[in-house]
Design a protein around this motif. Structure first.
Motif, PDB file in Angstrom:
ATOM      1  N   PHE A 129      44.140  46.264  44.659  1.00  0.00           N
ATOM      2  CA  PHE A 129      44.373  47.021  43.422  1.00  0.00           C
ATOM      3  C   PHE A 129      44.622  46.068  42.260  1.00  0.00           C
ATOM      4  O   PHE A 129      44.133  46.269  41.144  1.00  0.00           O
ATOM      5  CB  PHE A 129      45.588  47.945  43.581  1.00  0.00           C
ATOM      6  N   GLY A 132      41.410  44.508  41.081  1.00  0.00           N
ATOM      7  CA  GLY A 132      40.612  45.482  40.331  1.00  0.00           C
ATOM      8  C   GLY A 132      41.183  45.774  38.961  1.00  0.00           C
ATOM      9  O   GLY A 132      40.454  45.808  37.958  1.00  0.00           O
ATOM     10  N   ALA A 133      42.507  45.980  38.905  1.00  0.00           N
ATOM     11  CA  ALA A 133      43.151  46.273  37.625  1.00  0.00           C
ATOM     12  C   ALA A 133      43.042  45.090  36.673  1.00  0.00           C
ATOM     13  O   ALA A 133      42.835  45.260  35.459  1.00  0.00           O
ATOM     14  CB  ALA A 133      44.616  46.631  37.856  1.00  0.00           C
ATOM     15  N   GLN A 136      39.748  44.918  35.109  1.00  0.00           N
ATOM     16  CA  GLN A 136      39.623  45.953  34.076  1.00  0.00           C
ATOM     17  C   GLN A 136      40.221  45.462  32.760  1.00  0.00           C
ATOM     18  O   GLN A 136      39.775  45.854  31.684  1.00  0.00           O
ATOM     19  CB  GLN A 136      40.333  47.235  34.533  1.00  0.00           C
ATOM     20  N   ALA A 189      40.318  46.962  45.949  1.00  0.00           N
ATOM     21  CA  ALA A 189      39.499  46.674  44.768  1.00  0.00           C
ATOM     22  C   ALA A 189      38.461  47.766  44.537  1.00  0.00           C
ATOM     23  O   ALA A 189      38.181  48.151  43.390  1.00  0.00           O
ATOM     24  CB  ALA A 189      38.814  45.318  44.934  1.00  0.00           C
ATOM     25  N   THR A 192      39.912  50.909  42.863  1.00  0.00           N
ATOM     26  CA  THR A 192      40.171  50.812  41.417  1.00  0.00           C
ATOM     27  C   THR A 192      38.929  51.117  40.585  1.00  0.00           C
ATOM     28  O   THR A 192      39.035  51.274  39.370  1.00  0.00           O
ATOM     29  CB  THR A 192      40.692  49.416  41.032  1.00  0.00           C
ATOM     30  N   SER A 196      43.346  53.877  38.808  1.00  0.00           N
ATOM     31  CA  SER A 196      44.322  52.797  38.959  1.00  0.00           C
ATOM     32  C   SER A 196      45.718  53.379  39.200  1.00  0.00           C
ATOM     33  O   SER A 196      46.009  54.503  38.806  1.00  0.00           O
ATOM     34  CB  SER A 196      44.338  51.902  37.714  1.00  0.00           C
ATOM     35  N   GLU A 199      51.607  51.486  36.650  1.00  0.00           N
ATOM     36  CA  GLU A 199      52.309  50.210  36.788  1.00  0.00           C
ATOM     37  C   GLU A 199      53.730  50.381  37.310  1.00  0.00           C
ATOM     38  O   GLU A 199      54.214  49.584  38.118  1.00  0.00           O
ATOM     39  CB  GLU A 199      52.327  49.478  35.441  1.00  0.00           C
TER      40      GLU A 199
END
Length: 253
Positions: A129, A132-133, A136, A189, A192, A196, A199
């Protein structure tokens, strides 16, 4: 799509860590000492700082991430006590230290090993994750995060195999969890690409997992490492593990 391809590096490094853990033979005490050092380094230099940054809001003067850290530590402590795994005297570790290689280990003890390894798989999923984030947010950020994840996924693979076997599970089960741990970053990944994780929730999870790992490292793995071979070499391996994670995370930052 770049994040998924990059996470393939984490897949390979996780398998490499598990392979190294399998080939240690009678140097198991050194492996456990090094594994404990890696876990302490991950908690102190990676998980807790990230958790506090992601979940800094306080409850009665304490950041939520640190409350979850204490909750994670206490949760695994309660689990161990409830199945009567933890010995009351450190001297008893010598007798119990060889049980991992045989089938007489209590079912509850094996369950703790599976739970711990499962938590490591969950952490690797979050690593995916994170990759992936980060991509982004931009390719530069994504690359830095990917380097950090790929580097410490060696430790994840190493610890997944070691912890599973240490608690009495057979080699096939340990390899299955190692495979799941290797696939987890790629899966994270890929997810995402769809959405997402908030946080704040990520920070709470990281805090809880940090407490979980700290308990395993200090209450189980380190006493186990020192029981058959209370040597300076084991202590040195622990220090090397902590130092290795400091260097890796320092370069990543």
């Amino acid at each position: 799509m770049t994040a998924v391809l990059v996470s393939a590096g984490a897949f390979l490094m996780t398998l490499l860590g598990g392979y190294v853990a399998q080939r240690t033979g009678d140097r198991r005490h050194l492996v456990l000492g090094f594994a404990a050092g890696l876990m302490l380094g991950v908690v102190a230099f990676d998980l807790l700082p990230e958790a506090i940054n992601a979940a800094p809001d306080e409850v009665h003067g304490v950041p939520q991430a640190l409350l979850m850290f204490a909750a994670g530590f206490l949760a695994i402590h309660i689990v161990e006590r409830s199945v009567a795994i933890h010995r009351s005297h450190e001297g008893e570790y010598a007798a119990h230290s060889h049980a991992h290689a045989h089938s007489h280990a209590p079912g509850g003890k094996q369950g703790v090993g599976l739970t711990a390894a499962g938590a490591l798989v969950g952490h690797s999923l979050m690593d995916g994750f994170a990759i992936g984030a980060a991509f982004q947010a931009g390719s530069t950020v994504g690359t830095v995060v990917a380097i950090a994840v790929v580097a410490h996924d060696f430790a994840d693979g190493f610890n997944t195999y070691t912890i599973t076997r240490m608690y009495g599970n057979n080699r096939r089960r340990a390899l299955a969890l190692l495979g799941a741990d290797a696939l987890a970053p790629v899966t994270g990944a890929a997810i995402t690409l769809l959405f997402s994780i908030p946080e704040h929730l990520l920070g709470l999870y990281l805090g809880f997992f940090a407490g979980f790992l700290l308990y395993l490292a200090t209450s189980d793995i380190l006493p186990e490492a020192h029981s058959p071979h209370p040597s300076r070499s084991t202590l040195l391996c622990t220090l090397l593990g902590v130092g290795f994670m400091w260097v890796v995370i320092g370069f990543a930052d």
